[in-house]
Motif scaffolding. Structure first.
Motif, short mmCIF file in Angstrom:
data_model
loop_
_atom_site.label_atom_id
_atom_site.label_comp_id
_atom_site.label_asym_id
_atom_site.label_seq_id
_atom_site.Cartn_x
_atom_site.Cartn_y
_atom_site.Cartn_z
N ALA A 162 23.84 11.41 51.21
CA ALA A 162 24.04 11.12 49.78
C ALA A 162 24.42 12.55 48.95
O ALA A 162 24.80 12.65 48.01
N ALA A 163 24.20 13.65 49.74
CA ALA A 163 24.50 14.94 48.96
C ALA A 163 25.84 15.27 49.43
O ALA A 163 26.26 16.64 48.99
N GLY A 164 26.77 14.53 50.08
CA GLY A 164 27.94 14.66 50.31
C GLY A 164 28.51 15.34 51.62
O GLY A 164 29.57 15.77 51.81
N ILE A 165 27.59 15.51 52.50
CA ILE A 165 27.79 16.14 53.89
C ILE A 165 28.52 15.07 54.84
O ILE A 165 28.02 14.17 54.88
N SER A 166 29.38 15.55 55.48
CA SER A 166 30.29 14.72 56.19
C SER A 166 29.63 14.19 57.12
O SER A 166 28.70 14.82 57.86
N ALA A 167 29.74 12.96 57.59
CA ALA A 167 29.14 12.12 58.74
C ALA A 167 29.58 12.90 59.92
O ALA A 167 28.49 12.99 60.79
N GLU A 168 30.78 13.29 60.30
CA GLU A 168 31.01 13.79 61.20
C GLU A 168 30.20 15.10 61.79
O GLU A 168 29.80 15.56 62.75
N LEU A 169 30.13 15.96 60.64
CA LEU A 169 29.17 17.03 60.73
C LEU A 169 27.63 16.75 61.28
O LEU A 169 27.07 17.27 61.93
N LEU A 170 27.25 15.99 60.26
CA LEU A 170 25.90 15.60 60.60
C LEU A 170 25.71 14.87 62.13
O LEU A 170 24.55 14.94 62.93
N ASP A 171 26.60 14.25 62.61
CA ASP A 171 26.67 13.71 63.96
C ASP A 171 26.58 14.86 65.07
O ASP A 171 25.86 14.67 66.00
N ARG A 172 27.14 16.13 64.78
CA ARG A 172 27.22 17.03 65.62
C ARG A 172 26.05 17.93 65.51
O ARG A 172 25.50 18.36 66.52
#
Length: 325
Positions: free
Chosen positions: A42-52
């Motif tokens: 929701a804060a705009g951080i990419s899903a790809e980064l969060l997955d890693r």
């Protein structure tokens, strides 16, 4: 039943209790991670980064231990100074002033901060980049956000840390620092990085881990944005007259240098105070019989960097020694 059987049974029971507790804790942390993931998206951080970043993430027991068992501060003011403003640190700081004159002068002109203070902060925070910490910032902050005493604070810092990686300033693997989340050669918390770190070398990234110009410019920008004046110093050690009224000391009280002069306060070598009539406060960290310092507005800016009087005095004294003849 023999005593041996009972002892074995007790071991089994303890193991089962430990395993059950550990499993519950792991499930709780996993649930926390998923809740945080939604907030980060929701804060705009990419899903790809969060997955890693969040894959296989676990709390760091060492961080929990350090947070819960922080040693009680037992050093005196003078002992703290003696361990930090050392001859070796002064010698190396002078070498750094001589090694980076172009960058330091350019940054000093741009931000209005004297090079000696930039180098002194660098020296005290990371021993001129030598000690920056080896903890994973993401894992440390996640641990403290989940388990620590200031969960909301560290949760916000974790969001900032992920935004820094997402912006391409540093990779996940290279984002290391102290167990409490301070990063790089300037030891900025992620939110401090977000608000004050700058690209000193113009390469499009802000790298306070490896780029000396970025470290210098970020430190100078922080001080400048908090009101630093390059036409003033931080303060000075002073000598008090016998029978001095200690109730006049404290950062909540200010007098002009001419007033302190009339009260018998002198430079540490006995000479008169400067004639420039700056406002100054008297700092008596160990009472009227201990060391005394008259401190100016720049000292208060150093307190914005670190709220410790002894840290701010250390910066000032180290900066002074770096340019002593």
């Amino acid at each position: 039943m023999g005593a041996g059987w009972l002892a074995k049974a007790a071991v089994v029971v303890c193991f089962l209790l430990w395993a059950t507790t550990s499993l519950a804790a792991a499930e709780d942390f996993s649930a926390w991670v998923e809740e945080f993931r939604a907030e980060a998206r929701a804060a705009g951080i990419s899903a790809e980064l969060l997955d890693r970043a969040l894959a296989d993430l676990t709390p760091l027991e060492r961080v929990i231990e350090l947070d819960r068992r922080q040693p009680e501060f037992t050093q005196t003011f003078e002992e703290y100074l003696a361990r930090r403003v050392t001859d070796a640190r002064v010698e190396e700081g002078r070498a750094m002033l001589a090694r980076y004159p172009s960058w330091l002068n350019k940054i000093a002109e741009q931000y209005g901060v004297q090079p000696r203070f930039i180098v002194a902060l660098w020296g005290l925070e990371s021993n001129y980049g030598r000690h920056t910490g080896s903890f994973s910032i993401i894992q440390s902050l996640a641990t403290l956000a989940y388990e620590g005493r200031r969960g909301a604070f560290f949760r916000n810092e974790l969001l900032h840390a992920l935004k820094i990686v997402d912006a391409g300033h540093i990779s996940l693997e290279r984002m290391t620092g102290s167990w409490a989340g301070a990063m790089g050669q300037a030891q900025f918390m992620p939110s401090t990085f977000s608000n004050f770190a700058v690209d000193g070398d113009g390469d499009g990234r802000i790298d306070i881990w490896h780029s000396i110009p970025d470290v210098f410019a970020s430190a100078a920008n922080y001080l400048s944005r908090h009101g630093w004046r390059d036409d003033q110093t931080w303060g000075r050690p002073v000598r008090l007259p016998k029978g001095f009224d200690a109730s006049l000391a404290g950062l909540d009280q200010r007098k002009r240098l001419s007033e302190w002069q009339r009260l018998g306060v002198r430079r540490i070598d006995g000479r008169s105070l400067p004639t420039r009539d700056l406002q100054a406060s008297l700092l008596l960290p160990e009472g009227v019989d201990g060391p005394a310092y008259l401190v100016y507005d720049n000292f208060r800016v150093l307190l914005r960097w670190n709220r410790s009087n002894v840290f701010a005095v250390s910066v000032g004294l180290l900066a002074d020694r770096l340019v002593e003849p």
